[in-house]
Design an enzyme around this catalytic site. Structure first.
Site: not given
Ligand code: 15L
Length: 264
Positions: A31, A135
């Site tokens: 990390d 993302y």
């Molecule tokens: C994810 O991939 C995210 O990292 C998290 O912050 C949430 O948004 C989650 O999905 C979700 O869809 O609840």
């Protein structure tokens, strides 16, 4: 198994490292930050996007597998998303090839298919990439890189498209997307130990009564979730975004608040 866990200090990482160690695995944490107090296993403080730093960890440790959990868990710039999810995955995969580490379990996300309409039926592992954010774009690209290395180098790679990893679901959507801590650990262990998966995708949710993602791909890999978000249904207060979040798989990430130029 001796397992390198990237993002070991994160919310997923803390649960998974402790759980794997309790089940008799040798854990090696990686990390950006120092090991949390009380950590009893080996730890490397390094940036997973730094290929030299990652190579140094692999040169020092004998490893059987990698669990790649590192990465920003939210929407930031496209450039930062690509570094955080794709470059880190690349650095790990290059090191795995160089040191003949045969397996990687990847914390992908439902946001890789987040713009899929909710009413298009149960989402299977064959759903085409349909990201809802940068993302999500980076998760799609990281999955593609895993597939390339599985095909080229015979690495076993399991992409876990995780829903909402929380102690308890917090919203109406969460009653469908929740992944309990216990099931998160079951999912990672199954993906680590299932015989010869090649490249595989599973949906990382609990056995939620209201699930709209297919649990069968996970079950075929030995992931049998036992928890169900329904036990929390009475405690969930209706929220102002419930209706908007119910349109697309990615829920809040698919809302217009995230629409911005790619190269801001
Ligand atoms: C994810 O991939 C995210 O990292 C998290 O912050 C949430 O948004 C989650 O999905 C979700 O869809 O609840």
């Amino acid at each position: 198994m001796r397992i390198l866990v990237s993002g070991a200090a994160g919310s997923l990482g803390r649960v998974i490292t402790v759980g794997l160690a309790a089940h008799g695995h040798e854990v090696v944490g990686l990390d950006l930050v120092p090991a949390p107090e009380g950590t009893t296993f080996s730890w490397h403080e390094a940036d997973c996007a730094d290929a030299d730093a990652v190579a140094a960890v692999f040169a020092e440790e004998r490893l059987d597998a990698v669990v790649h959990l590192a990465g920003v868990p939210e929407e930031v710039s496209l450039r930062d998303e690509l570094t955080s999810h794709v470059i880190t995955t690349a650095a790990l995969l290059d090191a795995m090839v160089a040191h003949r580490v045969p397996r990687i379990v990847y914390a992908s996300s439902n946001h890789a298919v987040g713009r899929t309409p909710r009413d298009s039926g149960v989402l299977t592992e064959h759903a085409l990439p349909r990201p809802d954010t940068y993302y999500g774009v980076a998760k799609v690209a990281a999955e593609a890189l895993l597939r390339l290395f599985a095909d080229r180098h015979g690495i076993d790679a399991v992409s876990c498209r995780i829903g909402s990893f929380l102690e308890e679901p917090a919203t109406l959507r969460g009653l469908s997307t929740w992944l309990s801590h216990g099931d998160g650990l079951r999912m990672v262990e199954a993906a680590l130990t299932t015989p010869a998966p090649g490249y595989a995708v599973l949906y990382g949710i609990s056995a939620n009564t209201r699930a709209w993602w297919d649990l069968e791909p996970g079950r075929r890999l030995g992931y049998d979730p036992v928890d169900d978000a329904e036990q929390f249904a009475d405690r969930i207060e209706p929220g102002p975004d419930d209706e908007a979040e119910a349109q697309l798989v990615g829920g809040p990430f698919a809302l217009p608040q995230f629409h911005r130029p790619a190269l801001d």
